[in-house]
Design a protein around this motif. Structure first.
Motif, mmCIF file in Angstrom:
data_model
loop_
_atom_site.group_PDB
_atom_site.id
_atom_site.type_symbol
_atom_site.label_atom_id
_atom_site.label_comp_id
_atom_site.label_asym_id
_atom_site.label_seq_id
_atom_site.Cartn_x
_atom_site.Cartn_y
_atom_site.Cartn_z
ATOM 1 N N ALA A 94 0.810 -1.212 0.000
ATOM 2 C CA ALA A 94 0.000 0.000 0.000
ATOM 3 C C ALA A 94 0.847 1.269 0.000
ATOM 4 O O ALA A 94 0.316 2.367 0.112
ATOM 5 N N SER A 95 2.163 1.137 -0.132
ATOM 6 C CA SER A 95 3.046 2.306 -0.203
ATOM 7 C C SER A 95 3.009 2.911 -1.599
ATOM 8 O O SER A 95 2.537 2.294 -2.550
ATOM 9 N N SER A 96 3.534 4.135 -1.708
ATOM 10 C CA SER A 96 3.586 4.810 -3.006
ATOM 11 C C SER A 96 4.350 3.973 -4.020
ATOM 12 O O SER A 96 5.292 3.258 -3.672
ATOM 13 N N ARG A 97 3.930 4.090 -5.271
ATOM 14 C CA ARG A 97 4.572 3.382 -6.386
ATOM 15 C C ARG A 97 5.091 4.399 -7.392
ATOM 16 O O ARG A 97 4.382 4.765 -8.331
ATOM 17 N N PRO A 98 6.333 4.864 -7.172
ATOM 18 C CA PRO A 98 6.886 5.858 -8.092
ATOM 19 C C PRO A 98 6.936 5.316 -9.521
ATOM 20 O O PRO A 98 7.144 4.136 -9.737
ATOM 21 N N ALA A 99 6.724 6.220 -10.475
ATOM 22 C CA ALA A 99 6.792 5.829 -11.882
ATOM 23 C C ALA A 99 7.913 6.614 -12.537
ATOM 24 O O ALA A 99 8.064 7.799 -12.266
ATOM 25 N N PRO A 100 8.717 6.022 -13.348
ATOM 26 C CA PRO A 100 8.754 4.595 -13.647
ATOM 27 C C PRO A 100 9.361 3.827 -12.483
ATOM 28 O O PRO A 100 10.125 4.383 -11.708
ATOM 29 N N PRO A 101 9.057 2.544 -12.352
ATOM 30 C CA PRO A 101 9.541 1.751 -11.220
ATOM 31 C C PRO A 101 11.063 1.714 -11.089
ATOM 32 O O PRO A 101 11.561 1.513 -10.003
ATOM 33 N N ILE A 106 18.041 1.040 -4.252
ATOM 34 C CA ILE A 106 18.226 0.683 -2.845
ATOM 35 C C ILE A 106 18.471 1.934 -2.007
ATOM 36 O O ILE A 106 17.990 2.044 -0.872
ATOM 37 N N ASP A 107 19.184 2.915 -2.569
ATOM 38 C CA ASP A 107 19.422 4.161 -1.837
ATOM 39 C C ASP A 107 18.114 4.911 -1.584
ATOM 40 O O ASP A 107 17.897 5.441 -0.491
ATOM 41 N N LEU A 108 17.248 4.951 -2.590
ATOM 42 C CA LEU A 108 15.964 5.628 -2.438
ATOM 43 C C LEU A 108 15.080 4.884 -1.430
ATOM 44 O O LEU A 108 14.425 5.501 -0.591
ATOM 45 N N MET A 109 15.089 3.565 -1.493
ATOM 46 C CA MET A 109 14.316 2.761 -0.547
ATOM 47 C C MET A 109 14.823 2.999 0.879
ATOM 48 O O MET A 109 14.029 3.212 1.802
ATOM 49 N N ALA A 110 16.133 2.995 1.066
ATOM 50 C CA ALA A 110 16.709 3.213 2.395
ATOM 51 C C ALA A 110 16.390 4.620 2.898
ATOM 52 O O ALA A 110 16.071 4.810 4.075
ATOM 53 N N SER A 111 16.436 5.606 2.016
ATOM 54 C CA SER A 111 16.122 6.980 2.396
ATOM 55 C C SER A 111 14.655 7.098 2.823
ATOM 56 O O SER A 111 14.336 7.756 3.822
ATOM 57 N N ALA A 112 13.752 6.470 2.072
ATOM 58 C CA ALA A 112 12.325 6.481 2.430
ATOM 59 C C ALA A 112 12.116 5.807 3.781
ATOM 60 O O ALA A 112 11.340 6.297 4.621
ATOM 61 N N ASN A 113 12.803 4.697 4.018
ATOM 62 C CA ASN A 113 12.673 4.002 5.304
ATOM 63 C C ASN A 113 13.207 4.864 6.446
ATOM 64 O O ASN A 113 12.623 4.881 7.534
ATOM 65 N N ALA A 114 14.303 5.588 6.209
ATOM 66 C CA ALA A 114 14.856 6.476 7.238
ATOM 67 C C ALA A 114 13.861 7.592 7.569
ATOM 68 O O ALA A 114 13.658 7.919 8.745
ATOM 69 N N ASP A 115 13.227 8.170 6.539
ATOM 70 C CA ASP A 115 12.206 9.200 6.777
ATOM 71 C C ASP A 115 11.038 8.621 7.581
ATOM 72 O O ASP A 115 10.514 9.272 8.486
#
Length: 152
Positions: A94-101, A106-115
């Motif tokens: 149910a999290s956001s689905r940036p386009a294009p996938p 991994i850096d963006l995923m880790a940054s989102a998790n840190a936020d």
């Protein structure tokens, strides 16, 4: 935030956590489930921030089987004093689905998790994560499975 589900010594909530996107992109969010002890029965001792692997969802950490309380990792540890926050990674569940996938590195995923973790800790300190718990400042442990381990 949804209403709690209480069983034995567990309170369960779902969250929508705002996270930073890339410059110029619309706002993103991570979906999460919070499973924690009912403080009148078990003293909360730590916060576990759980990130699943690959395309798995938060339910990886909170898999519930009807009639089997405590089968869920999150329920089991909540019964021992953990406040468990399990997220759907960016681009899954149910999290956001940036386009294009392909934007989801991994850096963006880790940054989102840190936020998301920052938002969780802020809510916890103000008493808004689990209302029955009130304000708390608990030590944090990052828990990751497979790709989630890399993101943690």
């Amino acid at each position: 935030m949804s209403e709690p589900t209480t069983a034995f010594c567990v309170a369960r909530y779902t969250l929508r956590l705002e996270v930073a996107g890339v410059r110029g992109a619309p706002a993103w969010h991570l979906s999460a489930v919070v499973v924690g002890p009912s403080p009148e029965k078990v003293t909360p001792r730590w916060l576990l921030f759980c990130v699943p692997g690959g395309s798995y969802r938060a339910t990886y950490w909170d898999f519930r089987v009807p009639g089997k309380f405590g089968y869920s990792f999150a329920e089991h540890l909540a019964g021992h004093g953990a406040v468990v926050v399990a997220v759907d990674n960016l681009g899954t569940g149910a999290s956001s689905r940036p386009a294009p996938p392909v934007q989801v590195t991994i850096d963006l995923m880790a940054s989102a998790n840190a936020d998301a973790l920052d938002a969780v800790r802020s809510r916890l300190k103000k008493g808004g994560l689990i209302p029955e718990l009130g304000p708390a400042d608990l030590p944090v442990v990052g828990v990751g499975h497979s790709l989630g381990g890399l993101a943690v």
